[in-house]
Write an enzyme that holds these catalytic residues in place. Structure first.
Site, mmCIF file in Angstrom:
data_model
loop_
_atom_site.group_PDB
_atom_site.id
_atom_site.type_symbol
_atom_site.label_atom_id
_atom_site.label_comp_id
_atom_site.label_asym_id
_atom_site.label_seq_id
_atom_site.Cartn_x
_atom_site.Cartn_y
_atom_site.Cartn_z
ATOM 1 N N SER A 8 0.847 -1.197 0.000
ATOM 2 C CA SER A 8 0.000 0.000 0.000
ATOM 3 C C SER A 8 0.880 1.245 0.000
ATOM 4 C CB SER A 8 -0.903 0.010 1.229
ATOM 5 O OG SER A 8 -1.487 1.289 1.337
ATOM 6 N N HIS A 33 -0.945 -1.189 -4.490
ATOM 7 C CA HIS A 33 -2.255 -0.917 -3.878
ATOM 8 C C HIS A 33 -2.350 0.581 -3.603
ATOM 9 C CE1 HIS A 33 -5.892 -1.958 -1.567
ATOM 10 N NE2 HIS A 33 -5.500 -1.013 -0.723
ATOM 11 N N ASP A 35 -4.683 3.752 -2.297
ATOM 12 C CA ASP A 35 -5.829 4.068 -1.439
ATOM 13 C C ASP A 35 -6.326 5.481 -1.701
ATOM 14 O OD1 ASP A 35 -6.128 1.716 0.352
ATOM 15 O OD2 ASP A 35 -4.037 2.171 0.797
ATOM 16 N N MET A 37 -9.044 8.296 -0.702
ATOM 17 C CA MET A 37 -9.958 8.653 0.403
ATOM 18 C C MET A 37 -10.507 10.057 0.187
ATOM 19 S SD MET A 37 -7.640 7.371 3.575
ATOM 20 C CE MET A 37 -6.833 5.777 3.576
ATOM 21 N N HIS A 66 -8.119 1.142 -4.580
ATOM 22 C CA HIS A 66 -9.123 0.937 -3.525
ATOM 23 C C HIS A 66 -9.796 2.275 -3.252
ATOM 24 C CE1 HIS A 66 -9.632 -0.103 1.078
ATOM 25 N NE2 HIS A 66 -10.796 0.024 0.469
ATOM 26 N N MET A 68 -12.086 4.575 -1.369
ATOM 27 C CA MET A 68 -12.831 4.804 -0.121
ATOM 28 C C MET A 68 -13.529 6.146 -0.271
ATOM 29 S SD MET A 68 -9.896 3.364 2.401
ATOM 30 C CE MET A 68 -8.725 3.392 1.063
ATOM 31 N N MET A 137 -11.864 -5.753 4.688
ATOM 32 C CA MET A 137 -11.115 -4.774 5.489
ATOM 33 C C MET A 137 -10.899 -5.353 6.884
ATOM 34 S SD MET A 137 -10.260 -2.209 3.667
ATOM 35 C CE MET A 137 -9.457 -1.407 5.050
ATOM 36 N N ASP A 175 -6.894 -6.340 3.801
ATOM 37 C CA ASP A 175 -6.239 -5.032 3.888
ATOM 38 C C ASP A 175 -6.381 -4.457 5.297
ATOM 39 O OD1 ASP A 175 -5.274 -2.488 3.387
ATOM 40 O OD2 ASP A 175 -6.873 -1.910 2.001
HETATM 41 C C1 DX5 Z 1 -6.612 1.666 5.115
HETATM 42 C C2 DX5 Z 1 -6.084 1.345 3.741
HETATM 43 C C3 DX5 Z 1 -4.957 0.399 3.738
HETATM 44 C C4 DX5 Z 1 -3.738 0.837 4.501
HETATM 45 C C5 DX5 Z 1 -3.153 -0.396 5.099
HETATM 46 O O1 DX5 Z 1 -7.788 2.357 5.021
HETATM 47 O O2 DX5 Z 1 -7.097 0.807 2.929
HETATM 48 O O3 DX5 Z 1 -4.593 -0.018 2.409
HETATM 49 O O4 DX5 Z 1 -2.778 1.507 3.739
HETATM 50 O O5 DX5 Z 1 -2.120 -0.040 5.920
HETATM 51 P P1 DX5 Z 1 -1.461 -1.028 6.978
HETATM 52 O O6 DX5 Z 1 -0.928 -2.209 6.223
HETATM 53 O O7 DX5 Z 1 -0.384 -0.170 7.550
HETATM 54 O O8 DX5 Z 1 -2.515 -1.417 7.975
HETATM 55 ZN ZN ZN Z 2 -6.531 -0.160 0.956
#
Ligand code: DX5
Ligand code: ZN
Length: 229
Positions: A8, A33, A35, A37, A66, A68, A137, A175
């Protein structure tokens, strides 16, 4: 089997993203990956389309994006144009999930659906055959570096059963809080794809950490209930 490893980039060094992209390129990792948000669906804002586009120019592996964000159907084409190969939306952020899943597939991307820790797996029963991936998740989404929620193991197990029962080809991705302790448990429960942020990028040797996550795990033996000697 060896799990697919998706570092990630949320935990990468944003002052030197090129260095960490090259690190992933040269490692045994399989995907990037990313993320996204929006500060609404989750209480945090990460990065958006221009960053995905920039990563695409250097990344030599598929981009696993991903989302969010609320109502992600609004941005499916934009993420395709930015270079996404897999696009995952949250069950909780979409009203017409079937429509959005097929929107993603019609743009020639693989379609994933993510479930928050409180969302039961059984809610996917009528869409599992359409999905390329389900993302369980194992923390509440929004931040890297959180503590793994153990109930996720039960959910992976249930999902693996549903995939077999419904004759689906969906991969199981997990994740949140994935590290050297949780990874073997997750693969044993049925996870195919491990996302990991902090554990990889905050380690002294991220490439070695990736290599350790991508270990050879023993196949789980199929127990056939009808097979009575
Ligand atoms: C959280 C993200 C993850 C995050 C995971 O909302 O979707 O992808 O980066 O991070 P770690 O592996 O540090 O928990
Ligand atoms: Zn993620």
């Amino acid at each position: 089997m060896k799990p697919i490893i998706a570092p990630s980039m949320l935990s990468a060094d944003f002052c030197n993203l090129a260095k960490d992209i090259n690190l992933v390129n040269q490692s045994q990792a399989d995907w990037f990956h990313l993320d996204i948000m929006d500060g609404m669906f989750v209480p945090n804002i990460s990065y958006g389309l221009p960053v995905v586009k920039a990563i695409r120019t250097m990344a030599e592996k598929p981009l696993d994006v991903h989302l969010m964000i609320m109502d992600p159907g609004r941005y499916v084409s934009d993420f395709k144009k930015a270079g996404a190969d897999l696009l995952t939306v949250h069950y909780e952020a979409v009203t017409h999930l079937h429509r959005v899943v097929w929107q993603i597939k019609s743009e020639d991307m693989l379609a994933g659906v993510a479930l928050n820790p409180h969302t039961p797996v059984m809610l996917l029963d009528d869409i599992i055959q359409d999905l390329d991936m389900v993302l369980i998740m194992s923390v509440n989404p929004g931040f890297g570096g959180q503590k793994f929620i153990p109930n996720s193991l039960k959910k992976i197990d249930e999902l693996a059963d549903m995939i077999v029962r419904r004759n689906s080809n969906a991969l199981i991705e997990v994740d949140g809080g994935v590290d050297d302790e949780t990874a073997p448990l997750l693969v044993e429960a049925g996870a195919d794809v491990l996302v990991s942020g902090n554990h990889i990028f905050k380690s002294a040797d991220p490439a070695a950490t990736i290599e350790a996550l991508k270990a050879e795990y023993e196949e789980e033996e199929e127990v056939d209930d009808n097979d009575i000697d």
